[in-house]
Scaffold this motif. Structure first.
Motif, mmCIF file in Angstrom:
data_model
loop_
_atom_site.group_PDB
_atom_site.id
_atom_site.type_symbol
_atom_site.label_atom_id
_atom_site.label_comp_id
_atom_site.label_asym_id
_atom_site.label_seq_id
_atom_site.Cartn_x
_atom_site.Cartn_y
_atom_site.Cartn_z
ATOM 1 N N LEU A 1 25.434 72.048 70.571
ATOM 2 C CA LEU A 1 25.746 73.067 69.562
ATOM 3 C C LEU A 1 26.343 72.402 68.333
ATOM 4 O O LEU A 1 25.990 72.715 67.191
ATOM 5 N N LEU A 2 27.242 71.437 68.606
ATOM 6 C CA LEU A 2 27.886 70.733 67.506
ATOM 7 C C LEU A 2 26.847 70.015 66.643
ATOM 8 O O LEU A 2 26.894 70.073 65.410
ATOM 9 N N THR A 3 25.889 69.354 67.311
ATOM 10 C CA THR A 3 24.864 68.625 66.566
ATOM 11 C C THR A 3 24.058 69.572 65.689
ATOM 12 O O THR A 3 23.794 69.299 64.514
ATOM 13 N N ILE A 4 23.676 70.704 66.258
ATOM 14 C CA ILE A 4 22.882 71.663 65.493
ATOM 15 C C ILE A 4 23.686 72.168 64.295
ATOM 16 O O ILE A 4 23.195 72.199 63.161
ATOM 17 N N ALA A 5 24.942 72.520 64.550
ATOM 18 C CA ALA A 5 25.783 73.038 63.473
ATOM 19 C C ALA A 5 25.938 71.987 62.383
ATOM 20 O O ALA A 5 25.790 72.281 61.180
ATOM 21 N N ALA A 6 26.196 70.745 62.800
ATOM 22 C CA ALA A 6 26.399 69.695 61.817
ATOM 23 C C ALA A 6 25.127 69.447 61.009
ATOM 24 O O ALA A 6 25.171 69.249 59.797
ATOM 25 N N LEU A 7 23.995 69.504 61.686
ATOM 26 C CA LEU A 7 22.734 69.283 60.978
ATOM 27 C C LEU A 7 22.484 70.393 59.970
ATOM 28 O O LEU A 7 21.955 70.173 58.887
ATOM 29 N N ALA A 8 22.865 71.604 60.350
ATOM 30 C CA ALA A 8 22.584 72.738 59.475
ATOM 31 C C ALA A 8 23.512 72.778 58.278
ATOM 32 O O ALA A 8 23.103 73.141 57.170
ATOM 33 N N PHE A 9 24.774 72.405 58.481
ATOM 34 C CA PHE A 9 25.745 72.643 57.420
ATOM 35 C C PHE A 9 26.232 71.387 56.710
ATOM 36 O O PHE A 9 26.529 71.422 55.529
ATOM 37 N N ALA A 10 26.337 70.291 57.432
ATOM 38 C CA ALA A 10 27.093 69.178 56.857
ATOM 39 C C ALA A 10 26.249 67.972 56.489
ATOM 40 O O ALA A 10 26.754 66.898 56.270
ATOM 41 N N THR A 11 24.944 68.140 56.437
ATOM 42 C CA THR A 11 24.138 66.961 56.200
ATOM 43 C C THR A 11 24.008 66.645 54.721
ATOM 44 O O THR A 11 23.738 67.509 53.905
ATOM 45 N N ASN A 12 24.201 65.383 54.437
ATOM 46 C CA ASN A 12 24.020 64.916 53.077
ATOM 47 C C ASN A 12 22.610 64.331 52.979
ATOM 48 O O ASN A 12 22.328 63.272 53.494
ATOM 49 N N ARG A 13 21.733 65.066 52.346
ATOM 50 C CA ARG A 13 20.336 64.655 52.333
ATOM 51 C C ARG A 13 19.980 63.851 51.092
ATOM 52 O O ARG A 13 18.816 63.546 50.861
ATOM 53 N N THR A 14 20.980 63.515 50.289
ATOM 54 C CA THR A 14 20.647 62.814 49.055
ATOM 55 C C THR A 14 20.036 61.448 49.325
ATOM 56 O O THR A 14 19.296 60.929 48.517
ATOM 57 N N ARG A 15 20.354 60.888 50.505
ATOM 58 C CA ARG A 15 19.823 59.562 50.785
ATOM 59 C C ARG A 15 18.510 59.602 51.568
ATOM 60 O O ARG A 15 17.993 58.586 51.981
ATOM 61 N N GLN A 16 18.007 60.798 51.786
ATOM 62 C CA GLN A 16 16.748 60.885 52.539
ATOM 63 C C GLN A 16 15.654 60.130 51.794
ATOM 64 O O GLN A 16 15.405 60.377 50.612
ATOM 65 N N PRO A 17 14.969 59.199 52.476
ATOM 66 C CA PRO A 17 13.894 58.449 51.808
ATOM 67 C C PRO A 17 12.841 59.412 51.274
ATOM 68 O O PRO A 17 12.378 60.305 51.976
ATOM 69 N N ALA A 18 12.502 59.249 49.974
ATOM 70 C CA ALA A 18 11.611 60.205 49.321
ATOM 71 C C ALA A 18 10.230 60.220 49.974
ATOM 72 O O ALA A 18 9.560 61.246 50.010
ATOM 73 N N ALA A 19 9.800 59.054 50.486
ATOM 74 C CA ALA A 19 8.451 58.977 51.046
ATOM 75 C C ALA A 19 8.449 59.145 52.563
ATOM 76 O O ALA A 19 7.500 58.745 53.237
ATOM 77 N N LEU A 20 9.546 59.761 53.101
ATOM 78 C CA LEU A 20 9.615 59.953 54.551
ATOM 79 C C LEU A 20 8.458 60.826 55.007
ATOM 80 O O LEU A 20 8.178 61.865 54.402
ATOM 81 N N ASN A 21 7.786 60.389 56.050
ATOM 82 C CA ASN A 21 6.695 61.175 56.624
ATOM 83 C C ASN A 21 5.404 61.141 55.809
ATOM 84 O O ASN A 21 4.481 61.893 56.077
ATOM 85 N N VAL A 22 5.344 60.298 54.775
ATOM 86 C CA VAL A 22 4.137 60.242 53.941
ATOM 87 C C VAL A 22 3.437 58.898 54.144
ATOM 88 O O VAL A 22 4.007 57.862 53.821
ATOM 89 N N PRO A 23 2.221 58.900 54.654
ATOM 90 C CA PRO A 23 1.496 57.640 54.790
ATOM 91 C C PRO A 23 1.154 57.076 53.414
ATOM 92 O O PRO A 23 0.963 57.841 52.457
ATOM 93 N N PHE A 24 1.096 55.762 53.310
ATOM 94 C CA PHE A 24 0.825 55.156 52.006
ATOM 95 C C PHE A 24 -0.669 54.947 51.798
ATOM 96 O O PHE A 24 -1.354 54.343 52.619
ATOM 97 N N GLU A 25 -1.139 55.472 50.672
ATOM 98 C CA GLU A 25 -2.546 55.304 50.293
ATOM 99 C C GLU A 25 -2.525 54.757 48.886
ATOM 100 O O GLU A 25 -2.019 55.413 47.972
ATOM 101 N N ARG A 26 -3.024 53.553 48.709
ATOM 102 C CA ARG A 26 -2.938 52.957 47.379
ATOM 103 C C ARG A 26 -3.661 53.831 46.356
ATOM 104 O O ARG A 26 -4.804 54.233 46.572
ATOM 105 N N GLY A 27 -2.974 54.165 45.258
ATOM 106 C CA GLY A 27 -3.606 54.940 44.198
ATOM 107 C C GLY A 27 -3.396 56.431 44.317
ATOM 108 O O GLY A 27 -3.569 57.165 43.363
ATOM 109 N N SER A 28 -2.965 56.911 45.502
ATOM 110 C CA SER A 28 -2.837 58.364 45.653
ATOM 111 C C SER A 28 -1.396 58.835 45.582
ATOM 112 O O SER A 28 -1.139 60.008 45.359
ATOM 113 N N ASN A 29 -0.433 57.925 45.830
ATOM 114 C CA ASN A 29 0.935 58.409 45.669
ATOM 115 C C ASN A 29 1.815 57.433 44.917
ATOM 116 O O ASN A 29 1.412 56.432 44.425
#
Lengths: 331, 310
Positions: free
Chosen positions: B282-310
């Motif tokens: 419960l604590l983990t869920i609450a912390a994820l929902a309320f207290a996460t600092n997402r400013t450092r989230q890598p911008a290309a997270l979850n995006v495969p690299f394709e030369r020329g497309s991104n």
């Protein structure tokens, strides 16, 4: 569309065919008896599933090997839909006896048994046969061995603190702990008995930490139930002089210095009864209980641990008391 | 009657927390490497399982614990290569391939355990090493300085990982391909190779996380013994804002609450055990929902690299 209609036809054929084979399930003398079992953990879990598998193997050996009795099993069926599918598969393959070895399988057994009236189903640990003529239920009076273990634990504890590492507060885990509690209280009501529940039958890591917490809080004797107690036993072993009482299966080999005794489930008597009943045309409709009295429960003393004579005498006295009814243990 | 004092309880909770945090630290810091490079690897739990099994098997057969840890890291790398192949080279959806990897690891470790070991066995694992002088400090000694080598390793990994990501050229490259792969590419950084490296490094650590269970903390292997720890590790990466220090905080908080609920049960605090068990989650869920600092989230997270497309 063609593919779909072909599938429908195939499915219909399959249903007709399976319907026929399951109809011919009655045993004849030359065909081997076919038994299938669905289990929630591994056949080698040193606990619940192993106790059933060992019993089936023992009966198979007694009956004359694979030629006389065929055993098929599905282990680690902790997902209910998988277990239900396995039960149905075995029934449709014409197995004579299909066992759902886990109280969580009740509704699945009930559903499948309706469709295969000539197959004998057995499930546990429960006493409910759903009023069906082809369903047996079986359970273990785990509180009885729990009481015996509790008596010995109370006498052996020097710190007068005892820890119980439980999995889920239900079924035979709960009745075992209830019996253990009564056994401890019968010897010394002032002993501090702490109980933890991890909420899982299989979370070894949490079980280990629970056991370590009990030890840090001063416990010098531990017990617990389910396949995850290998973690607790490991913690007792690591701590050195902490004693362990087992249940379901003889756990002495896991820590020969620490295990004092184990309550062992012996399902062979019940299984033999079910097989015999089926031969005589009684496909189900009865509930069985493992007890000390009927030999289904046994207290296995660890030969590697030198149990003081007075403690063993007290245990034997309690066993006799439960058998003759002078000691009543509430589940 | 033995009464346990308040101080003893607090020391007990914190000692447990340090122990419990160990596998999470290895796995989550490993995951942070992968995610910083732009790859979410949800297969951590599966990698922990095969790593844990490999270490257990090597310890059982050779008796060498360091060889066991090496084996765990090695099979971790193999799993990492598989994950990279699927998600970086073949550009499959990362979340789905990670779940696939988890199921593969769960199945493989269970199968190999059944075939090669068969039944419950224990191995002599890494012993507790009391650090001279520091281990004798009252209260702090037992909490921090009386553990096995792998526990110390997990905590030392935190500053090392920080230094690696923030202060080395390799770390810079990893961060660059996670933030802006196209820019990194134009500057001559091989994006895919960097991602392969990061995922495999992370997977090696996930393998060691498994080893920390099977040859240091529990000294046994059982099917599905991680029971979802790898997923908590992924959550801790978000929780910690992709920073090793944040992950350390998250892992310690989660483990301390877990240790606390066990102590509450032992002390007989009247709350239902089901609720107690839920507390850390419960604590983990609450912390994820309320207290996460997402400013450092890598911008290309979850995006495969394709030369020329991104």
């Amino acid at each position: 569309m063609k593919v779909r209609s072909l599938l429908v036809v195939l499915l219909l054929i399959a249903m007709v065919v399976t319907g026929c084979t399951s109809g011919g399930g009655a045993t004849t003398s030359d065909k081997p008896l076919r038994v299938a079992v669905v289990m929630p953990s591994a056949t080698t879990d040193m606990a619940f599933s192993q106790s059933m598998f060992a019993a089936l193997k023992a009966i198979q050996a007694e009956m004359g090997g694979e030629a006389k009795m065929e055993i098929k099993y599905s282990e680690n069926m902790f997902k209910l839909p998988d277990a239900a599918a396995a039960l149905r598969d075995y029934a449709s393959q014409g197995f004579d006896i299909v066992i759902g070895h886990g109280s969580q399988y009740g509704t699945s057994v009930q559903e499948v048994a309706k469709d295969f009236p000539k197959v004998t189903f057995a499930w546990g640990t429960e006493v409910n046969t759903f009023g069906m003529a082809n369903v047996y239920a079986y359970t273990a009076a785990a509180e009885e061995g729990g009481y015996i273990n509790g008596v010995m634990a109370a006498m052996l504890s020097k710190s007068k603190v005892i820890g119980v590492t439980g999995p889920v507060e239900a079924g035979d885990a709960k009745t075992y702990v209830d019996g253990f509690t009564q056994g401890v209280a019968a010897v010394d009501p002032n002993i501090k008995l702490s109980k933890t529940w991890t909420g899982s039958f299989s979370d070894v890591a949490k079980m280990t930490e629970a056991a370590k917490t009990h030890i840090a809080a001063g416990a010098d004797v531990l017990t617990g139930s389910s396949q995850s107690v290998v973690g607790s036993i490991g913690a007792a072993k690591e701590a050195g002089s902490v004693l362990w009482f087992g249940t379901q299966q003889d756990q002495a080999t896991l820590a020969t210095q620490n295990v004092v005794a184990s309550q062992q489930y012996d399902w062979t008597g019940i299984l033999k009864q079910i097989i015999e009943n089926r031969k005589n045309g009684k496909l189900g409709g009865e509930a069985f209980t493992l007890q000390l009295k009927n030999g289904g429960l046994k207290i296995q003393y660890n030969s590697g641990y030198s149990l003081p004579a007075d403690v063993k005498a007290a245990a034997e006295k309690a066993i006799a008391g439960i058998k003759d009814g002078t000691i009543k243990v509430q589940p | 009657m033995n009464e346990v004092g308040t101080v003893a309880i607090i020391v007990g909770i914190l000692t447990s927390a340090v122990r419990l945090a160990t596998p999470y630290l290895y796995a989550a810091i490993g995951e942070a490497f992968a995610q910083t490079s732009g790859v979410v690897n949800l297969g951590v739990d599966g990698i922990m399982l095969v790593g844990g099994f490999a270490a257990f098997l090597v310890a059982l057969t050779t008796g060498s614990l360091w060889l066991a840890v090496l084996a765990a890291a090695f099979v971790g790398v193999l799993m990492g290569l598989l994950m990279s192949l699927i998600s970086v080279t073949l550009k499959a959806e990362q979340g789905i391939s990670g779940i696939g990897l988890y199921m593969f690891g769960l199945g493989l470790s269970s199968l190999l355990f059944k075939v090669l070991v068969g039944t419950v066995k224990t191995v002599p694992g890494f012993p507790t090493v009391k650090i001279p002088l520091l281990g004798d400090i009252p209260y702090l000694g037992p909490i921090l300085f009386q553990h096995s080598v792998l526990v110390y390793g997990a905590f030392l990994l935190v500053p090392v990982a920080w230094w690696f990501l923030e202060k080395t050229t390799w770390g810079l490259k990893i961060r660059a391909v996670g933030q802006n792969p196209a820019a990194a590419d134009s500057l001559g950084v091989d994006v895919n190779r960097t991602r392969y490296f990061s995922v495999c490094l992370g997977a090696a650590l996930a393998g060691i996380a498994g080893a920390s269970l099977s040859v240091a903390l529990l000294n046994l292997f059982q099917e599905n013994m991680t029971a979802g720890m790898g997923f908590i590790a992924v959550a801790l990466v978000y929780f910690g804002g992709w920073r090793p220090l944040g992950i350390l905080g998250g892992a310690l908080l989660f483990s301390a609450v877990d240790a606390m609920q066990l102590w509450m049960q032992v002390l007989g605090v009247k709350i239902p055990s089901d609720v107690a068990v839920m507390l850390p989650y419960l604590l983990t869920i609450a912390a994820l929902a309320f207290a996460t600092n997402r400013t450092r989230q890598p911008a290309a997270l979850n995006v495969p690299f394709e030369r020329g497309s991104n």
